[in-house]
Design a protein around this motif. Structure first.
Motif, mmCIF file in Angstrom:
data_model
loop_
_atom_site.group_PDB
_atom_site.id
_atom_site.type_symbol
_atom_site.label_atom_id
_atom_site.label_comp_id
_atom_site.label_asym_id
_atom_site.label_seq_id
_atom_site.Cartn_x
_atom_site.Cartn_y
_atom_site.Cartn_z
ATOM 1 N N UNK A 1 0.756 -1.243 -0.015
ATOM 2 C CA UNK A 1 -0.087 -0.049 0.022
ATOM 3 C C UNK A 1 0.740 1.358 -0.056
ATOM 4 N N UNK A 2 1.991 1.037 0.786
ATOM 5 C CA UNK A 2 2.840 2.293 0.734
ATOM 6 C C UNK A 2 3.445 2.600 -0.692
ATOM 7 N N UNK A 3 4.257 1.577 -1.134
ATOM 8 C CA UNK A 3 4.732 1.479 -2.427
ATOM 9 C C UNK A 3 3.778 1.976 -3.410
ATOM 10 N N UNK A 4 2.469 1.268 -3.474
ATOM 11 C CA UNK A 4 1.689 1.753 -4.439
ATOM 12 C C UNK A 4 0.828 3.199 -4.401
ATOM 13 N N UNK A 5 0.535 3.641 -3.364
ATOM 14 C CA UNK A 5 0.353 5.089 -3.072
ATOM 15 C C UNK A 5 1.463 5.932 -3.546
ATOM 16 N N UNK A 6 2.618 5.630 -3.170
ATOM 17 C CA UNK A 6 3.609 6.464 -3.694
ATOM 18 C C UNK A 6 3.989 6.699 -5.147
ATOM 19 N N UNK A 7 3.562 5.442 -5.712
ATOM 20 C CA UNK A 7 3.978 5.277 -7.189
ATOM 21 C C UNK A 7 2.684 5.783 -8.123
ATOM 22 N N UNK A 8 1.453 5.604 -7.569
ATOM 23 C CA UNK A 8 0.358 5.896 -8.571
ATOM 24 C C UNK A 8 -0.397 7.314 -8.212
ATOM 25 N N UNK A 9 0.133 7.890 -6.906
ATOM 26 C CA UNK A 9 -0.804 9.186 -6.571
ATOM 27 C C UNK A 9 0.051 10.095 -7.205
ATOM 28 N N UNK A 10 -0.614 11.180 -7.968
ATOM 29 C CA UNK A 10 0.226 12.292 -8.615
ATOM 30 C C UNK A 10 -0.696 13.756 -7.992
ATOM 31 N N UNK A 11 -0.114 14.830 -8.523
ATOM 32 C CA UNK A 11 -0.895 15.908 -8.323
ATOM 33 C C UNK A 11 -1.596 16.157 -9.574
ATOM 34 N N UNK B 1 -0.877 10.189 8.831
ATOM 35 C CA UNK B 1 0.180 9.428 8.662
ATOM 36 C C UNK B 1 0.314 9.100 7.142
ATOM 37 N N UNK B 2 -0.895 8.588 6.393
ATOM 38 C CA UNK B 2 -0.619 8.235 4.955
ATOM 39 C C UNK B 2 -0.178 9.399 4.168
ATOM 40 N N UNK B 3 -0.702 10.734 4.716
ATOM 41 C CA UNK B 3 -0.344 11.837 3.791
ATOM 42 C C UNK B 3 1.288 12.185 4.193
ATOM 43 N N UNK B 4 1.736 11.713 5.152
ATOM 44 C CA UNK B 4 3.125 12.015 5.616
ATOM 45 C C UNK B 4 3.988 11.199 4.804
ATOM 46 N N UNK B 5 3.439 9.875 4.746
ATOM 47 C CA UNK B 5 4.339 8.883 3.879
ATOM 48 C C UNK B 5 4.275 9.247 2.700
ATOM 49 N N UNK B 6 3.062 9.736 1.927
ATOM 50 C CA UNK B 6 3.039 10.211 0.684
ATOM 51 C C UNK B 6 4.072 11.245 0.415
ATOM 52 N N UNK B 7 4.345 12.122 1.387
ATOM 53 C CA UNK B 7 5.117 13.396 1.203
ATOM 54 C C UNK B 7 6.583 12.794 1.257
#
Lengths: 199, 199
Positions: free
Chosen positions: A47-57, B29-35
């Protein structure tokens, strides 16, 4: 003498880096994750890797999106002549929950804060000015937080938008619905009195 | 209407599953990780997978270890004739921090708790009895928490170990060092009086 094996110690450290998580909480969380079944722990990591990869602005409003335009900018039902300016994607979620607003958004991703070395160039202000300059916009609602930095950012942007033919408004101040007068602070009460309306 | 893109929503859900983390905290927490920068987010995910993969239980004392015997069971400097029985690996860390104890440990991984459907067979009790039966052990210190379930577990194990030629002791009760008498509860004060010693 180390108390926990290194990989566990490392996981505790990772949790301890999160905002609002102290050493004891980090331990509790790390132990909890360690106690999860293999598959669920993997789900968490994914979930961490996926959110980081596919969430953009969103290229228009800068809100978070899973690629391309965000659902709000893409929707033809939303009123493109009003832009609500917020500091954070979470504020978009909060306003959407109220089910009252039908315009579009612009997410600054922060507020001007000299203390934290955040200046206007660090925020999505230029793209806001470009949206306003394009001519379709009639009103910009400044919905930054009612604290010092939020106020200052709203004032700064309002001044930037002066040259354009656009109304710049600010969210109303007042006593919160369901709140108690006796617990309202002086500044809020003053603003509530100032903004009183006929019934 | 969804407020956040699906991968972000999923990450929020994962954080919300953790103990003591509510909806708002999970968002934060999720927003922090995303950042976080790409590499640091990956480090977080890897720490979870790595801990899950390489942390096992010591075959002797059942404490967490990175494979094989734990450092305490492996150390020839620790006194193998004393075993301190605790409920949780975190309790080992707490006792180690006191730098007073030089024996070995046994981690039960829980306490007997009928309410939560945890019986003796769900805990590492059998392996403790086997260690004691092997003959090297002279004293077993019961260091479970001083609450109802911790007490009951200590009593249960003490009775199990009766047939063996071994001293079974319990941590002392009393007022905590640095505490204030006026804040001590009745039960603690009673135990502190009972256990008074000459100075």
């Amino acid at each position: 003498m180390e108390y926990f094996p290194a990989p566990l110690e490392k996981l505790v450290e990772q949790f301890a880096r999160l905002p609002g998580i102290g050493g004891k909480s980090a331990q509790r969380l790390a132990f909890y994750v360690l106690g999860l079944p293999e598959a669920e722990a993997k789900e968490f990591a994914d979930a961490i890797l996926d959110a980081k990869k596919s969430v953009t602005c969103c290229p228009v409003c800068q809100n978070f999106t899973a690629g391309g335009l965000c659902p709000i900018c893409a929707s033809p039902k939303r009123d493109g002549s009003v832009i609500c300016v917020v500091a954070d994607p979470r504020d978009v979620a909060a306003i959407e929950r109220a089910r009252e607003y039908n315009g579009r958004y612009h997410v600054l991703h922060g507020v001007i804060s000299p203390m934290n070395h955040v200046g206007p160039d660090d925020l999505a202000i230029k793209s806001l000015v470009e949206r306003v300059a394009s001519g379709e916009v009639k009103e910009v609602i400044m919905a930054t937080n009612p604290d010092t930095e939020g106020e200052a950012t709203a004032m700064y942007i309002a001044r930037l938008l002066k040259p354009f033919d656009v109304r710049v408004t600010r969210l109303a101040y007042g006593i919160p619905v369901g709140g108690h007068l006796e617990f309202a602070d002086d500044a809020t009460l003053m603003r509530a009195l100032e903004g009183r309306r006929e019934i």
